[in-house]
Design an enzyme around this catalytic site. Structure first.
Site, PDB file in Angstrom:
ATOM      1  N   HIS A 385      -7.242  -9.510   9.734  1.00 59.17           N
ATOM      2  CA  HIS A 385      -8.292  -9.230   8.759  1.00 59.17           C
ATOM      3  C   HIS A 385      -9.666  -9.032   9.402  1.00 59.17           C
ATOM      4  CE1 HIS A 385      -9.388  -8.534   4.779  1.00 59.17           C
ATOM      5  NE2 HIS A 385      -9.246  -9.730   4.233  1.00 59.17           N
ATOM      6  N   ASP A 389      -9.052  -4.002   6.753  1.00 59.46           N
ATOM      7  CA  ASP A 389      -9.470  -4.397   5.406  1.00 59.46           C
ATOM      8  C   ASP A 389      -8.264  -4.489   4.477  1.00 59.46           C
ATOM      9  OD1 ASP A 389     -12.124  -4.449   6.170  1.00 59.46           O
ATOM     10  OD2 ASP A 389     -12.442  -2.334   5.661  1.00 59.46           O
TER      11      ASP A 389
END
Length: 414
Positions: A385, A389
């Protein structure tokens, strides 16, 4: 008679040390040239170290789990002639095994049914001390080490103690204990298990994971797979789900190349690869390995199926090469028939994504009017992450779902 010192050889370019994972000999053993003395591990490859001389083992240069520098003495052997060591420190001489006497239980004559002398009885709940090789042999023989008197320091159980116990016929395999078992066994994490532990700790510590789980209807793909296997039975490798999933990943990262890469934590640089090098998490007797199918984008379904078979067999029998365990850009993991409804796979650091396969089963699916039986499978995909995204992760997962549910699209040139 002389002493011949065998040193840890150079087991790989740039390797300064290796972990000692198993001894195949013990002091007092007679070895011949080319006999395997020990296993050492570097990276994820296990290497056997053969003997370069014949003679009697005098002393071992370390314990299982120790890191041995390249060039350090691994073992000393008593040989005919002068050997290669002219003189040894007194402390090393004192460590040599002696002839069989009342004070030398390690080399006791196992043809006798009498136990070794100076044995120590343990109190209830006390952990029996023994080397990993003694424990492994006890398991194979069905011996409860808590019942075996040890003649070594602090009651340590040797191979000789185990030999004498077995020879006495007092194995007690059928004994049943109704009382509380308060014993605690200490298991040192070494070898492959230690490598896996370190890798998982780095992945979990360094990477903030985001995991997406999606349902996939598998009927069309399963029908296609069965038809292709029937058509080419005996002519081409059998197709499992994996080659189709690999093809789907190749097509998906063609549209999202940012997922096919590796992230250098120290420099903050993402290395996006043109080639799709897919790691296949494989369970082996020694732990989890991740052999890599390099350039999956260039292989057909059958090419990749054959490569998966080659790599998985080599991983399981320990013959896999270092280059087959490196260079992955994205990984597939599966628990096979033991798979659950969903998993949360941990990314293979420093990669950016991992695709997890879950259990395939028939489930009732609402078609808008009624429930219909459908062959369904969940895929669980985790992403780094820091650089991926949630939206991009979801797009990737939906692309995989679309390709697996419509497998004809896997063969359409983009």
């Amino acid at each position: 008679m002389g002493v011949f010192a065998i040193r840890l050889p150079d087991v790989g370019e740039g390797i300064a040390q290796a972990e000692l994972t198993e001894w195949h000999v013990k002091p007092g053993d007679i070895v011949r040239e080319d006999d395997v003395l020990a296993d050492v591990m570097t990276d994820k490859a296990t290497v056997e170290v053969p003997s370069s001389a014949s003679g009697k083992v005098l002393e071992l240069g370390g314990d299982v789990g120790d890191m041995i520098p390249i060039g350090a003495v691994l073992i000393r052997i008593e040989v005919e002639g002068e050997g290669n060591e002219k003189e040894r420190p007194e402390a090393q001489k004192a460590a040599e095994p002696v002839e069989v006497t009342e004070s030398a239980p390690e080399t006791v004559d196992v043809s006798s049914t009498q136990p070794p002398p100076a044995q120590v009885q343990r109190t209830n709940g006390t952990k029996p001390l023994a080397s990993p090789s003694v424990r492994a042999r006890a398991r194979e023989e069905g011996v409860d080490l808590r019942q075996v008197p040890g003649s070594g320091p602090a009651g340590r159980i040797s191979h000789a103690d185990l030999d004498a116990w077995i020879a006495s016929g007092d194995i007690r395999q059928g004994a049943v204990t109704r009382g509380r078992n308060t014993g605690v066994e200490e298991v040192r994490v070494v070898g492959m298990r230690r490598k896996i532990a370190e890798k998982m700790a780095v992945s979990n510590r360094q990477i903030p994971h985001i995991t997406i789980v999606e349902e996939v209807e598998m009927a069309a793909l399963e029908d296609l797979r069965a038809a292709l296997n029937a058509k080419y039975k005996g002519e081409r490798p059998k197709l499992t789900l994996l080659p189709f999933l690999m093809r789907a990943i190749v097509e998906a990262v063609r549209e999202q190349p940012e997922l096919n890469g590796r992230f250098d934590d120290e420099t903050g640089v993402i290395h996006r690869h043109g080639g799709v090098h897919i790691g296949i998490a494989t369970q082996t007797p020694h732990g989890l390995n991740v052999p890599v199918v390099h350039h999956a984008e260039a292989g057909s379904l059958w090419d990749n199926a054959a490569e998966i078979t080659r790599l998985s067999e080599a991983a399981r029998d320990g013959s896999i090469k270092r280059e087959d365990l490196s260079g992955g850009t994205i990984t597939i993991t599966s628990l096979g028939p033991l798979g659950a409804i969903a998993t949360t796979p941990i990314i293979n650091h420093p990669e950016l994504a991992i695709v997890g396969i879950n259990k395939m089963q028939v489930r009732p699916v609402w078609d808008g009017q009624q429930f219909q039986p459908r062959t369904m499978m969940n895929i669980s995909c985790s992403f780094d992450h820091r650089v991926i995204d949630g939206w991009d992760a979801a797009v990737f997962v939906q692309k995989l779902k679309s390709l697996l549910e419509n497998p004809a699209m896997l063969f359409v040139e983009g």
